[in-house]
Design an enzyme around this catalytic site. Structure first.
Site, mmCIF file in Angstrom:
data_model
loop_
_atom_site.group_PDB
_atom_site.id
_atom_site.type_symbol
_atom_site.label_atom_id
_atom_site.label_comp_id
_atom_site.label_asym_id
_atom_site.label_seq_id
_atom_site.Cartn_x
_atom_site.Cartn_y
_atom_site.Cartn_z
ATOM 1 N N GLY A 65 -0.142 4.418 -0.183
ATOM 2 C CA GLY A 65 -0.889 5.570 0.391
ATOM 3 C C GLY A 65 -0.150 6.170 1.620
ATOM 4 O O GLY A 65 0.844 5.889 1.790
ATOM 5 N N TYR A 66 -0.720 7.412 2.225
ATOM 6 C CA TYR A 66 0.236 8.113 3.107
ATOM 7 C C TYR A 66 0.422 7.043 4.298
ATOM 8 O O TYR A 66 1.593 7.203 4.945
ATOM 9 C CB TYR A 66 -0.590 9.344 3.353
ATOM 10 C CG TYR A 66 -1.748 9.123 4.523
ATOM 11 C CD1 TYR A 66 -1.295 9.297 6.054
ATOM 12 C CD2 TYR A 66 -3.066 8.948 4.223
ATOM 13 C CE1 TYR A 66 -2.528 9.349 7.013
ATOM 14 C CE2 TYR A 66 -3.950 8.837 5.500
ATOM 15 C CZ TYR A 66 -3.513 9.055 6.521
ATOM 16 O OH TYR A 66 -4.593 9.272 7.645
ATOM 17 N N ILE A 67 -0.477 6.117 4.815
ATOM 18 C CA ILE A 67 -0.190 5.292 6.107
ATOM 19 C C ILE A 67 1.049 4.354 5.700
ATOM 20 O O ILE A 67 2.012 4.157 6.594
ATOM 21 C CB ILE A 67 -1.194 4.600 6.594
ATOM 22 C CG1 ILE A 67 -2.274 5.632 6.969
ATOM 23 C CG2 ILE A 67 -0.911 3.474 7.655
ATOM 24 C CD1 ILE A 67 -3.812 4.925 7.662
ATOM 25 N N ARG A 101 -8.918 1.668 5.025
ATOM 26 C CA ARG A 101 -9.803 1.491 6.112
ATOM 27 C C ARG A 101 -11.390 1.555 5.727
ATOM 28 O O ARG A 101 -11.479 2.087 4.413
ATOM 29 C CB ARG A 101 -9.523 2.724 7.138
ATOM 30 C CG ARG A 101 -7.920 2.666 7.451
ATOM 31 C CD ARG A 101 -7.699 3.575 8.775
ATOM 32 N NE ARG A 101 -8.471 3.468 9.885
ATOM 33 C CZ ARG A 101 -8.291 2.784 10.742
ATOM 34 N NH1 ARG A 101 -7.073 2.320 10.723
ATOM 35 N NH2 ARG A 101 -9.010 2.764 11.829
ATOM 36 N N ASP A 146 -14.943 10.125 10.153
ATOM 37 C CA ASP A 146 -14.807 8.945 9.256
ATOM 38 C C ASP A 146 -15.948 8.310 8.618
ATOM 39 O O ASP A 146 -15.843 7.697 7.819
ATOM 40 C CB ASP A 146 -13.642 8.087 9.633
ATOM 41 C CG ASP A 146 -12.110 8.698 9.678
ATOM 42 O OD1 ASP A 146 -12.300 9.598 9.602
ATOM 43 O OD2 ASP A 146 -11.356 7.895 9.999
ATOM 44 N N GLY A 194 0.675 -1.149 -0.137
ATOM 45 C CA GLY A 194 -0.029 0.042 -0.114
ATOM 46 C C GLY A 194 0.799 1.485 0.018
ATOM 47 O O GLY A 194 1.629 1.356 0.760
ATOM 48 N N HIS A 215 11.565 36.995 8.844
ATOM 49 C CA HIS A 215 12.912 36.457 8.137
ATOM 50 C C HIS A 215 13.645 35.949 9.216
ATOM 51 O O HIS A 215 13.979 36.831 10.270
ATOM 52 C CB HIS A 215 13.358 37.585 7.502
ATOM 53 C CG HIS A 215 14.624 37.244 6.700
ATOM 54 N ND1 HIS A 215 14.834 36.432 5.861
ATOM 55 C CD2 HIS A 215 15.932 37.421 7.023
ATOM 56 C CE1 HIS A 215 16.028 36.108 5.412
ATOM 57 N NE2 HIS A 215 16.871 36.865 6.146
HETATM 58 P P1 FAD Z 1 -12.118 7.318 15.336
HETATM 59 O O1 FAD Z 1 -11.139 8.126 15.743
HETATM 60 O O2 FAD Z 1 -11.934 6.234 14.467
HETATM 61 O O3 FAD Z 1 -12.948 6.912 16.624
HETATM 62 C C1 FAD Z 1 -13.979 6.197 16.650
HETATM 63 C C2 FAD Z 1 -14.108 5.628 18.076
HETATM 64 O O4 FAD Z 1 -15.344 4.987 18.008
HETATM 65 C C3 FAD Z 1 -13.104 4.437 18.326
HETATM 66 O O5 FAD Z 1 -12.636 4.762 19.674
HETATM 67 C C4 FAD Z 1 -13.999 3.210 18.435
HETATM 68 O O6 FAD Z 1 -13.660 2.381 19.446
HETATM 69 C C5 FAD Z 1 -15.342 3.783 18.982
HETATM 70 N N1 FAD Z 1 -16.477 2.773 18.256
HETATM 71 C C6 FAD Z 1 -16.792 2.427 17.281
HETATM 72 N N2 FAD Z 1 -17.942 1.768 17.055
HETATM 73 C C7 FAD Z 1 -18.481 1.722 18.212
HETATM 74 C C8 FAD Z 1 -19.856 1.483 18.970
HETATM 75 N N3 FAD Z 1 -20.527 1.053 18.252
HETATM 76 N N4 FAD Z 1 -20.019 1.660 20.289
HETATM 77 C C9 FAD Z 1 -19.005 2.613 20.968
HETATM 78 N N5 FAD Z 1 -17.732 2.656 20.363
HETATM 79 C C10 FAD Z 1 -17.604 2.680 19.101
HETATM 80 N N6 FAD Z 1 -5.694 11.874 10.537
HETATM 81 C C11 FAD Z 1 -5.247 13.089 10.473
HETATM 82 O O7 FAD Z 1 -5.914 14.078 10.274
HETATM 83 N N7 FAD Z 1 -3.628 13.267 10.426
HETATM 84 C C12 FAD Z 1 -2.916 12.382 10.638
HETATM 85 O O8 FAD Z 1 -1.676 12.631 10.757
HETATM 86 C C13 FAD Z 1 -3.798 10.920 10.639
HETATM 87 N N8 FAD Z 1 -2.618 9.934 10.760
HETATM 88 C C14 FAD Z 1 -3.133 8.569 10.874
HETATM 89 C C15 FAD Z 1 -2.502 7.437 10.731
HETATM 90 C C16 FAD Z 1 -2.770 6.335 10.919
HETATM 91 C C17 FAD Z 1 -1.902 4.945 10.970
HETATM 92 C C18 FAD Z 1 -4.077 6.022 10.699
HETATM 93 C C19 FAD Z 1 -4.950 4.750 10.918
HETATM 94 C C20 FAD Z 1 -5.188 7.050 10.793
HETATM 95 C C21 FAD Z 1 -4.584 8.556 10.720
HETATM 96 N N9 FAD Z 1 -5.452 9.610 10.517
HETATM 97 C C22 FAD Z 1 -4.891 10.891 10.602
HETATM 98 C C23 FAD Z 1 -6.946 9.411 10.344
HETATM 99 C C24 FAD Z 1 -7.511 9.821 11.637
HETATM 100 O O9 FAD Z 1 -7.098 8.875 12.757
HETATM 101 C C25 FAD Z 1 -9.007 9.584 11.639
HETATM 102 O O10 FAD Z 1 -9.595 10.592 10.473
HETATM 103 C C26 FAD Z 1 -9.785 10.050 12.644
HETATM 104 O O11 FAD Z 1 -9.499 9.179 14.154
HETATM 105 C C27 FAD Z 1 -11.299 9.901 12.523
HETATM 106 O O12 FAD Z 1 -12.045 10.447 13.760
HETATM 107 P P2 FAD Z 1 -13.501 9.804 14.336
HETATM 108 O O13 FAD Z 1 -13.917 10.515 15.515
HETATM 109 O O14 FAD Z 1 -14.206 9.921 13.115
HETATM 110 O O15 FAD Z 1 -13.358 8.209 14.605
#
Ligand code: FAD
Length: 474
Positions: free
Chosen positions: A187-189, A276, A316, A185, A448
């Protein structure tokens, strides 16, 4: 009611404690709402804090320190051979994550937000059941912020968790520094983690299905990182596909179908960074009559409302870039709307940042989009080789480019590749949101010597007026 079942009545239930969820919960509480926050994991912070942004940037920062020292001998720095202690590095990453997660927990407690640990599912339009906590939450408004999870590799590629193929979750815990690592992959990850492991000392090979790594970014930005990867990696196979992974005593035998034919090689470790998908499949959405789209995303309007006016979705699980700062902005809008304030997720641009080496960042219109959609643009480009601060730091790889409207000179987009791109892009994003023109960047005094001067110079270059560039003959 089942014996022993706990029932909460609340204004707002937030499902998911990531950046989208905890921001919505805190912002709603600050606006006077009673809030219950349901998170299945024991730590708050979601993927971003526990398995994504924070551990990856902590790892990259450590590797960058070592790289900077290694590359500074010509500046007069004398050093012994630099190595890594994977146990200490892993402990540093874990303690960084734990400290930040504790901080979020304190902020949540400080607002008297009720925290429930377990998996939430809708059982009625105004009720969720939390599995694992034997709790029912009755609510007026719900915010779905369940984020995303790793897409599984097909079984023939070793998707069986026991096969030992790493996901980003495992790689970011640095359980070991493998002698050789195959990253599936581009992509950025995959790129961020691949470059980090190359910096730790692993021999890295990258396989990407598409003809270009970092699809989505302009080719000229990618080119600079690609040149760096060619120096750091053993091999980069684009237009290629892993067809088989077999676990062996000394590693993984992997077959890769490349343009030039099939190759089979053994790697100490394999990392699958293949994407993802939104975590929307096990939420009871059908009870609400909410249909997800073909990617599993929840459709929302510009107030982050789903088809049900009292149910919102952020982060997300919604369309658009899967990035933490998008989730946070949507969460703020949602909290405002629930509290009856006028608000909309109407941002003109969402910056994208790749913490590769060097970093790439862009915001607004890209050159690729301008070409595809035949949007006329003037492009002003300033190379970091012409910037005093970049030269003094030994970081001259890369450039800043600004896309502006040829008539009004309004700034439409910005792309940066180079040192501090992740920080510099915020100025470009503000310029676009404020409807700024080239003139605004040119007449604002940039301190600067700093990298920020490259933005002013790129704006001047768009007019062929940069004093630090050879003037183009017109
Ligand atoms: P999430 O952070 O995914 O949180 C969702 C939460 O919901 C989780 O804790 C999960 O346990 C909980 N959950 C899920 N279903 C249920 C349920 N039914 N009941 C109770 N709890 C539940 N983004 C950036 O902006 N900059 C970066 O540098 C960056 N680097 C990344 C690097 C990696 C390796 C990865 C994998 C992702 C990265 N991202 C980055 C993306 C970023 O992590 C996500 O965009 C962000 O976390 C999304 O936030 P969220 O609140 O939508 O969901």
């Amino acid at each position: 009611m089942v014996v022993g079942e706990m029932i909460y009545d609340t204004d707002v239930v937030v499902i998911g404690g990531g950046p989208g969820g905890y921001t919505a919960a805190i912002a709603a509480a600050d606006l006077g709402q009673e809030v219950v926050l349901v998170e299945s994991a024991d730590m708050l912070g979601g993927v971003c804090l526990t398995r994504g942004c924070i551990p990856s940037k902590t790892l990259i920062h450590v590797v960058n320190i070592a790289d900077s020292v290694r590359q500074s001998e010509y500046m007069g720095i004398v050093h012994e051979k630099i190595g890594f202690d994977p146990k200490a590095l892993a402990a540093h990453i874990q303690s960084t994550v734990a400290d930040l997660a504790d901080g979020v927990a304190r902020l949540v407690k400080n607002r008297d937000i009720e925290r429930v640990q377990g998996h939430a599912r809708f059982i009625e339009p105004h009720q969720v059941y939390v599995d694992g906590a034997n709790t029912i939450v009755r609510f007026k408004h719900a915010v779905i912020a369940t984020g995303s999870r790793i897409s599984e590799l097909p079984e023939e590629l070793g998707a069986d968790p026991d096969a030992g193929v790493w996901t980003s979750d495992q790689a970011l815990m640095v359980p070991e520094i493998p002698t050789s690592l195959l990253v599936i992959g581009g992509g950025y990850i995959g790129l961020e983690i691949g470059q980090a492991y190359a910096g730790l000392g692993s021999r890295v090979t990258l396989v990407e299905f598409a003809p270009q790594i970092l699809a989505g970014a302009d080719k000229d930005l990618v080119q600079v990182v690609l040149r760096q990867c060619e120096k750091q990696f053993d091999a980069i196979h684009v237009d290629s596909r892993v067809t088989q992974i077999t676990r062996k005593k000394d590693g993984f035998s992997v077959t890769i179908a490349t343009e030039g034919g099939e190759i089979t090689e053994t790697f100490s470790r394999v990392l699958a960074a293949t994407g993802r998908r939104p975590a929307t499949s096990d939420l009871g959405l059908s009870v609400l009559g909410i249909d997800v789209d073909d990617k599993g995303l929840i459709p929302v309007d510009d107030q982050c409302r789903t088809v049900l006016p009292h149910v919102f979705a952020v982060g997300d699980v919604t369309a658009g870039p899967a990035l933490a700062h998008k989730a946070v902005r949507q969460a703020r809008v949602t909290a405002d709307v629930i509290a009856g304030k006028k608000s909309a997720y109407d941002n003109v641009s969402v910056p994208a940042v790749l913490f590769t080496r060097p970093e790439i960042a862009w915001t607004g219109l890209t050159e690729t989009q301008a070409k595809e959609n035949r949007i006329p643009v003037t492009v002003g480009k300033f190379p970091l080789t012409a910037l005093g601060r970049a030269k003094s730091a030994g970081r001259t790889q890369g450039f800043v480019k600004i896309l502006s409207d040829p008539d009004s000179e309004r700034i439409l987009g910005m792309g940066i590749v180079g040192e501090h791109a992740s920080e510099l892009i915020a100025e470009g994003n503000l310029a676009i949101e404020m409807g700024a023109c080239l003139e605004d960047l040119i007449v604002s005094i940039h301190p600067h010597p700093t990298f920020s001067e490259a933005l002013m110079e790129a704006a001047e270059a768009a007019r062929n007026e940069s004093v630090h560039l050879i003037k183009k003959q017109t």
